[in-house]
Write an enzyme that holds these catalytic residues in place. Structure first.
Site, PDB file in Angstrom:
ATOM      1  N   LYS A 241      22.947  -7.233 -76.001  1.00 24.85           N
ATOM      2  CA  LYS A 241      23.648  -6.347 -76.940  1.00 24.85           C
ATOM      3  C   LYS A 241      22.903  -5.054 -77.223  1.00 24.85           C
ATOM      4  O   LYS A 241      21.723  -4.908 -76.928  1.00 24.85           O
ATOM      5  CB  LYS A 241      23.991  -7.114 -78.206  1.00 24.85           C
ATOM      6  CG  LYS A 241      25.188  -8.035 -77.943  1.00 24.85           C
ATOM      7  CD  LYS A 241      25.772  -8.656 -79.146  1.00 24.85           C
ATOM      8  CE  LYS A 241      27.034  -9.431 -78.714  1.00 24.85           C
ATOM      9  NZ  LYS A 241      27.450 -10.393 -79.728  1.00 24.85           N
ATOM     10  N   ARG A 276      24.944 -18.295 -77.094  1.00 22.10           N
ATOM     11  CA  ARG A 276      25.960 -17.778 -76.169  1.00 22.10           C
ATOM     12  C   ARG A 276      25.295 -16.680 -75.345  1.00 22.10           C
ATOM     13  O   ARG A 276      24.948 -15.636 -75.889  1.00 22.10           O
ATOM     14  CB  ARG A 276      27.131 -17.232 -76.987  1.00 22.10           C
ATOM     15  CG  ARG A 276      28.278 -16.670 -76.167  1.00 22.10           C
ATOM     16  CD  ARG A 276      29.328 -16.047 -77.074  1.00 22.10           C
ATOM     17  NE  ARG A 276      30.428 -15.521 -76.294  1.00 22.10           N
ATOM     18  CZ  ARG A 276      30.428 -14.322 -75.729  1.00 22.10           C
ATOM     19  NH1 ARG A 276      29.386 -13.522 -75.833  1.00 22.10           N
ATOM     20  NH2 ARG A 276      31.472 -13.910 -75.046  1.00 22.10           N
TER      21      ARG A 276
END
Ligand code: HH2
Length: 300
Positions: A241, A276
């Site tokens: 991210k 995840r």
């Protein structure tokens, strides 16, 4: 043991996560590998858009040690052109899900969707878990579908719609990001319970990068223990991210592995149990070392 000043205790997570009559044991870190069947996801958009490529990618992630797969047919990337309609999302997700279900009957398969019609179709096709990045906010029927089908449910914190939830458009937190995020997650839990979703089916996810600038994501990651104290297992999705890029100076998302491992290890130590990730093998190996250390800290 006398806690150090300011230190908060490490909490044991619930023992399992109930999904469609089975219980996924949480006595070790659980990894869900990401299978994005999208042309536009921020780190791997287009790479696994064909059903065959997506299935092979999922199979590879399982070989690398994933406990489950999270299959998504709609990107939340802010630059993505338009939301995907129900028919198109079903067309993307269902064939991949069907083949993976047949090939890997025991594997936990999650579908990342905010749409109840997609969720219902996916559960009909054998999915175990619905990963709703809107935390049940965007489709009034989602909670009912999950309750009726006894699905495992990930309630992720976000604000806004699919097209702007991964931007900073709604990243304003007058009372502090952690308190407001926790309050909003509690509303998602209320909605799930009101529809009849069992507590044992619920996992909470703080939604790293969703309506959260870098400082917000860090604050939330530093407070995973507070989310865990709500009594539900905690999932985190830090993989590749933007905050990792900002902190580590790595511009290309696919090259942000080390930063992701750093964040996942910290989240594990603070009580997260479900991860995840895009990069399953390296994450699995990192958590295999971090986990026994965390267990010793829990035990002392
Ligand atoms: N992050 C993304 C998508 N789904 N689900 C949960 N539970 N937690 C997350 O942090 C999360 C999520 C965004 O990542 P990705 O799927 O790689 O990208 P895109 O939305 O562009 O497909």
């Amino acid at each position: 043991m006398i806690p150090e000043p300011g230190a908060r205790p490490i909490l044991a997570s619930p023992a399992g996560w109930r999904a469609r009559g089975r219980v996924l044991a949480l006595d070790r870190p659980i990894i869900f590998g990401i299978v994005n069947v999208t042309p536009d996801s921020f780190s791997d958009g287009g790479r696994f858009f064909s059903p065959d490529a997506a299935v092979e990618h999922g199979a590879r992630l399982l070989e690398e040690g994933a406990d489950g797969l999270d299959i998504g047919g709609e990107s939340t990337r802010p630059q993505s052109p338009t939301p995907v309609d129900v028919d198109e999302e079903r067309r993307r997700v269902l064939p991949v899900l069907a083949v993976l279900r047949a090939r890997f009957p025991e594997t936990y398969l999650s579908v990342d969707t905010v749409k109840s019609e997609v969720a219902a179709a996916a559960l009909g096709e054998g999915a175990d878990i619905i990963n709703d990045v809107s935390g049940l906010r965007l489709d009034a029927r989602m909670a009912d579908v999950c309750a009726r089908m006894e699905a495992g449910v990930v309630l992720m914190h976000s604000r806004g719609t699919v097209t702007d939830m991964a931007s900073f458009a709604h990243a304003t937190y007058g009372r502090g990001v952690v308190d407001e995020m926790m309050g909003e997650l509690a509303s998602s839990v209320d909605a799930a319970r009101a529809a009849g979703v069992s507590d044992s089916a619920i996992v909470l996810d703080p939604g790293i990068g969703f309506a959260k600038c870098t400082a917000d994501s860090l604050a939330v990651l530093a407070s995973i223990d507070r989310i865990a104290a709500l009594g539900f297992p905690v999932m985190v999705g830090v993989s590749r991210k933007r905050f990792i890029g900002e902190l580590s100076g790595v511009a290309v998302p696919a090259e942000r592995l080390e930063g992701g491992i750093g964040a996942n290890v910290m989240a594990l130590a603070a009580g997260a149990r479900i991860f995840r990730v895009h990069d399953v093998g390296p994450t699995r190996r990192a958590l295999a070392v971090a986990w026994p250390i965390v267990q010793l800290r829990i035990a002392t």
